[in-house]
Motif scaffolding. Structure first.
Motif, PDB file in Angstrom:
ATOM      1  N   PHE B  69       0.825  -1.200   0.000  1.00  0.00           N
ATOM      2  CA  PHE B  69       0.000   0.000   0.000  1.00  0.00           C
ATOM      3  C   PHE B  69       0.869   1.264   0.000  1.00  0.00           C
ATOM      4  CE2 PHE B  69      -3.891  -2.292   0.496  1.00  0.00           C
ATOM      5  CZ  PHE B  69      -3.534  -3.443   1.170  1.00  0.00           C
ATOM      6  N   PRO B  70       0.248   2.423  -0.312  1.00  0.00           N
ATOM      7  CA  PRO B  70       1.029   3.670  -0.348  1.00  0.00           C
ATOM      8  C   PRO B  70       1.741   3.987   0.969  1.00  0.00           C
ATOM      9  CG  PRO B  70      -1.070   3.982  -1.467  1.00  0.00           C
ATOM     10  CD  PRO B  70      -1.122   2.622  -0.830  1.00  0.00           C
ATOM     11  N   ASN B  71       1.232   3.488   2.090  1.00  0.00           N
ATOM     12  CA  ASN B  71       1.901   3.739   3.371  1.00  0.00           C
ATOM     13  C   ASN B  71       2.991   2.689   3.652  1.00  0.00           C
ATOM     14  OD1 ASN B  71       0.436   1.473   3.996  1.00  0.00           O
ATOM     15  ND2 ASN B  71      -0.550   2.335   5.813  1.00  0.00           N
ATOM     16  N   TYR B  72       3.325   1.887   2.652  1.00  0.00           N
ATOM     17  CA  TYR B  72       4.375   0.858   2.679  1.00  0.00           C
ATOM     18  C   TYR B  72       3.967  -0.430   3.392  1.00  0.00           C
ATOM     19  CZ  TYR B  72       7.065   5.022   1.498  1.00  0.00           C
ATOM     20  OH  TYR B  72       7.492   6.182   0.916  1.00  0.00           O
ATOM     21  N   SER B  73       2.818  -0.462   4.037  1.00  0.00           N
ATOM     22  CA  SER B  73       2.383  -1.716   4.645  1.00  0.00           C
ATOM     23  C   SER B  73       2.104  -2.735   3.540  1.00  0.00           C
ATOM     24  CB  SER B  73       1.148  -1.504   5.514  1.00  0.00           C
ATOM     25  OG  SER B  73       0.045  -1.129   4.718  1.00  0.00           O
ATOM     26  N   SER B  74       2.010  -3.985   3.946  1.00  0.00           N
ATOM     27  CA  SER B  74       1.903  -5.037   2.933  1.00  0.00           C
ATOM     28  C   SER B  74       0.978  -6.150   3.405  1.00  0.00           C
ATOM     29  CB  SER B  74       3.293  -5.602   2.630  1.00  0.00           C
ATOM     30  OG  SER B  74       3.242  -6.682   1.724  1.00  0.00           O
ATOM     31  N   GLU B  75       0.429  -6.856   2.463  1.00  0.00           N
ATOM     32  CA  GLU B  75      -0.371  -8.050   2.719  1.00  0.00           C
ATOM     33  C   GLU B  75       0.188  -9.222   1.916  1.00  0.00           C
ATOM     34  OE1 GLU B  75      -4.819  -6.163   3.574  1.00  0.00           O
ATOM     35  OE2 GLU B  75      -4.423  -7.206   1.695  1.00  0.00           O
ATOM     36  N   LEU B  76       0.087 -10.385   2.528  1.00  0.00           N
ATOM     37  CA  LEU B  76       0.405 -11.638   1.841  1.00  0.00           C
ATOM     38  C   LEU B  76      -0.887 -12.436   1.770  1.00  0.00           C
ATOM     39  CD1 LEU B  76       2.143 -14.053   0.842  1.00  0.00           C
ATOM     40  CD2 LEU B  76       2.602 -14.573   3.249  1.00  0.00           C
ATOM     41  N   ASN B  77      -1.276 -12.834   0.580  1.00  0.00           N
ATOM     42  CA  ASN B  77      -2.480 -13.638   0.374  1.00  0.00           C
ATOM     43  C   ASN B  77      -2.084 -15.031  -0.114  1.00  0.00           C
ATOM     44  OD1 ASN B  77      -4.549 -11.416   0.718  1.00  0.00           O
ATOM     45  ND2 ASN B  77      -3.353 -10.593  -0.978  1.00  0.00           N
ATOM     46  N   VAL B  78      -2.723 -16.024   0.456  1.00  0.00           N
ATOM     47  CA  VAL B  78      -2.525 -17.396  -0.006  1.00  0.00           C
ATOM     48  C   VAL B  78      -3.892 -17.990  -0.303  1.00  0.00           C
ATOM     49  CG1 VAL B  78      -1.467 -19.637   0.416  1.00  0.00           C
ATOM     50  CG2 VAL B  78      -0.519 -17.585   1.514  1.00  0.00           C
ATOM     51  N   ASN B  79      -4.087 -18.423  -1.541  1.00  0.00           N
ATOM     52  CA  ASN B  79      -5.354 -19.036  -1.956  1.00  0.00           C
ATOM     53  C   ASN B  79      -5.262 -20.553  -1.923  1.00  0.00           C
ATOM     54  OD1 ASN B  79      -6.573 -16.519  -2.549  1.00  0.00           O
ATOM     55  ND2 ASN B  79      -5.529 -16.476  -4.529  1.00  0.00           N
ATOM     56  N   ALA B  80      -6.430 -21.184  -1.864  1.00  0.00           N
ATOM     57  CA  ALA B  80      -6.509 -22.653  -1.943  1.00  0.00           C
ATOM     58  C   ALA B  80      -5.477 -23.307  -1.032  1.00  0.00           C
ATOM     59  CB  ALA B  80      -6.311 -23.088  -3.393  1.00  0.00           C
ATOM     60  N   LEU B  81      -5.595 -23.014   0.248  1.00  0.00           N
ATOM     61  CA  LEU B  81      -4.602 -23.476   1.212  1.00  0.00           C
ATOM     62  C   LEU B  81      -4.435 -24.994   1.192  1.00  0.00           C
ATOM     63  CD1 LEU B  81      -5.495 -21.161   4.217  1.00  0.00           C
ATOM     64  CD2 LEU B  81      -3.283 -21.250   3.031  1.00  0.00           C
ATOM     65  N   LEU B  82      -3.171 -25.388   1.312  1.00  0.00           N
ATOM     66  CA  LEU B  82      -2.796 -26.787   1.428  1.00  0.00           C
ATOM     67  C   LEU B  82      -2.237 -27.030   2.829  1.00  0.00           C
ATOM     68  CD1 LEU B  82      -0.855 -27.143  -1.951  1.00  0.00           C
ATOM     69  CD2 LEU B  82      -3.259 -27.709  -1.513  1.00  0.00           C
ATOM     70  N   LEU B  83      -2.253 -28.287   3.234  1.00  0.00           N
ATOM     71  CA  LEU B  83      -1.701 -28.620   4.548  1.00  0.00           C
ATOM     72  C   LEU B  83      -0.234 -28.184   4.637  1.00  0.00           C
ATOM     73  CD1 LEU B  83      -3.182 -32.189   5.162  1.00  0.00           C
ATOM     74  CD2 LEU B  83      -4.047 -29.995   5.973  1.00  0.00           C
ATOM     75  N   GLY B  84       0.466 -28.275   3.511  1.00  0.00           N
ATOM     76  CA  GLY B  84       1.878 -27.924   3.467  1.00  0.00           C
ATOM     77  C   GLY B  84       2.159 -26.438   3.584  1.00  0.00           C
ATOM     78  N   ASP B  85       1.102 -25.621   3.570  1.00  0.00           N
ATOM     79  CA  ASP B  85       1.292 -24.178   3.749  1.00  0.00           C
ATOM     80  C   ASP B  85       1.421 -23.814   5.219  1.00  0.00           C
ATOM     81  OD1 ASP B  85      -1.086 -23.505   1.078  1.00  0.00           O
ATOM     82  OD2 ASP B  85       1.104 -23.748   0.988  1.00  0.00           O
ATOM     83  N   SER B  86       1.203 -24.780   6.094  1.00  0.00           N
ATOM     84  CA  SER B  86       1.365 -24.531   7.527  1.00  0.00           C
ATOM     85  C   SER B  86       2.810 -24.153   7.811  1.00  0.00           C
ATOM     86  CB  SER B  86       1.002 -25.783   8.332  1.00  0.00           C
ATOM     87  OG  SER B  86      -0.361 -26.102   8.176  1.00  0.00           O
ATOM     88  N   ALA B  87       3.000 -22.975   8.388  1.00  0.00           N
ATOM     89  CA  ALA B  87       4.355 -22.464   8.598  1.00  0.00           C
ATOM     90  C   ALA B  87       4.285 -21.165   9.374  1.00  0.00           C
ATOM     91  CB  ALA B  87       5.056 -22.213   7.250  1.00  0.00           C
ATOM     92  N   LEU B  88       5.470 -20.669   9.727  1.00  0.00           N
ATOM     93  CA  LEU B  88       5.614 -19.328  10.287  1.00  0.00           C
ATOM     94  C   LEU B  88       5.921 -18.388   9.118  1.00  0.00           C
ATOM     95  CD1 LEU B  88       5.906 -17.496  12.860  1.00  0.00           C
ATOM     96  CD2 LEU B  88       8.365 -18.013  12.756  1.00  0.00           C
ATOM     97  N   TYR B  89       5.119 -17.358   8.955  1.00  0.00           N
ATOM     98  CA  TYR B  89       5.334 -16.408   7.867  1.00  0.00           C
ATOM     99  C   TYR B  89       5.947 -15.142   8.447  1.00  0.00           C
ATOM    100  CZ  TYR B  89       2.851 -19.525   4.810  1.00  0.00           C
ATOM    101  OH  TYR B  89       2.493 -20.627   4.066  1.00  0.00           O
ATOM    102  N   LEU B  90       7.124 -14.837   7.978  1.00  0.00           N
ATOM    103  CA  LEU B  90       7.886 -13.704   8.483  1.00  0.00           C
ATOM    104  C   LEU B  90       7.886 -12.563   7.481  1.00  0.00           C
ATOM    105  CD1 LEU B  90      10.910 -15.766   9.804  1.00  0.00           C
ATOM    106  CD2 LEU B  90       9.349 -14.459  11.238  1.00  0.00           C
ATOM    107  N   CYS B  91       7.686 -11.383   7.998  1.00  0.00           N
ATOM    108  CA  CYS B  91       7.765 -10.173   7.196  1.00  0.00           C
ATOM    109  C   CYS B  91       9.034  -9.433   7.618  1.00  0.00           C
ATOM    110  CB  CYS B  91       6.534  -9.311   7.437  1.00  0.00           C
ATOM    111  SG  CYS B  91       6.620  -7.655   6.721  1.00  0.00           S
ATOM    112  N   ALA B  92       9.712  -8.865   6.658  1.00  0.00           N
ATOM    113  CA  ALA B  92      10.904  -8.073   6.952  1.00  0.00           C
ATOM    114  C   ALA B  92      10.813  -6.762   6.189  1.00  0.00           C
ATOM    115  CB  ALA B  92      12.166  -8.820   6.543  1.00  0.00           C
ATOM    116  N   SER B  93      11.145  -5.677   6.852  1.00  0.00           N
ATOM    117  CA  SER B  93      11.165  -4.394   6.158  1.00  0.00           C
ATOM    118  C   SER B  93      12.590  -3.875   6.078  1.00  0.00           C
ATOM    119  CB  SER B  93      10.250  -3.383   6.854  1.00  0.00           C
ATOM    120  OG  SER B  93      10.806  -2.942   8.079  1.00  0.00           O
TER     121      SER B  93
END
Lengths: 111, 116
Positions: B69-93
């Motif tokens: 977004f214009p304020n530099y914030s961000s989103e991560l979208n994941v569609n059609a989730l799989l069991l293998g998507d289970s994880a820790l999602y880290l954001c870094a700026s």
């Protein structure tokens, strides 16, 4: 292709012992940065050190020291007089255009 | 000065659902990167956003998408989730400088996603 190897999966030491964590980074890049991060159980990656690929001078910062040898692609990290609070997973992470994390070494410091 | 803020901290989703994770960068940072960390492994680079555009992408399928977004914030979208998507999602700026490149890399505490 880039490859990061942290051959030590787990290390256990007794408090006050010195411990060295090994890292080998293979790349065709001539310029890159090398980082070490610590990840405690809380999950946050804590920055420890950063070195340039063209600077092989070894340094000491408090209880931390590092030994970088470009000829062998090794970038080893030493904790002197380990403490229980040092228990965590340690990652070697080269940075070219993004981080390439190694598999990590779990360090357990026993009282 | 707040560091990198991620929300939510924990999330449980059902296989096939969609999920959105959010990240607010550290003050003064204009670049956001996302990493996936499966249990017992090192973080893997997903993608990086700068000036509201995806600048780099790792080896992840198109089910993973993002936005800045214009304020530099961000989103991560994941569609059609799989069991293998289970994880820790880290954001870094970080801050992008045309002369020095990326600097000031700071990680958030992550969002732990469990897919059941």
């Amino acid at each position: 292709a880039q490859k990061v190897t942290q051959a030590q999966t787990e290390i256990s030491v007794v408090e006050k012992e010195d411990v060295t964590l090994d890292c080998v980074y293979e790349t065709r890049d001539t310029t890159y940065y090398l980082f070490w991060y610590k990840q405690p159980p809380s999950g946050e990656l804590v920055f420890l050190i950063r070195r340039n690929s063209f600077d092989e001078q070894n340094e000491i910062s408090g209880r931390y020291s590092w030994n970088f040898q470009k000829s062998t692609s090794s970038f080893n990290f030493t904790i002197t007089a380990s403490q229980v609070v040092d228990s965590a997973v340690y990652f070697c992470a080269p940075y070219g255009q993004n981080f390439v994390f190694g598999p990590g070494t779990r360090l357990s410091v026993l009282p | 000065d707040a560091g990198v803020t991620q929300s939510p901290t924990h999330l449980i989703k059902t296989r096939g659902q969609q999920v959105t994770l959010r990240c607010s960068p550290k003050s003064g940072h204009d670049t956001v990167s996302w990493y996936q960390q499966a249990l017992g492994q090192g973080p893997q680079f997903i993608f990086q956003y700068y000036e509201e555009e995806e600048r780099q992408r790792g080896n992840f399928p198109d089910r993973f998408s993002g936005h800045q977004f214009p304020n530099y914030s961000s989103e991560l979208n994941v569609n059609a989730l799989l069991l293998g998507d289970s994880a820790l999602y880290l954001c870094a700026s970080s801050q992008w400088d045309r002369l020095f490149g990326i600097y000031g890399y700071t990680f958030g505490s992550g969002t732990r996603l469990t897919v059941v």
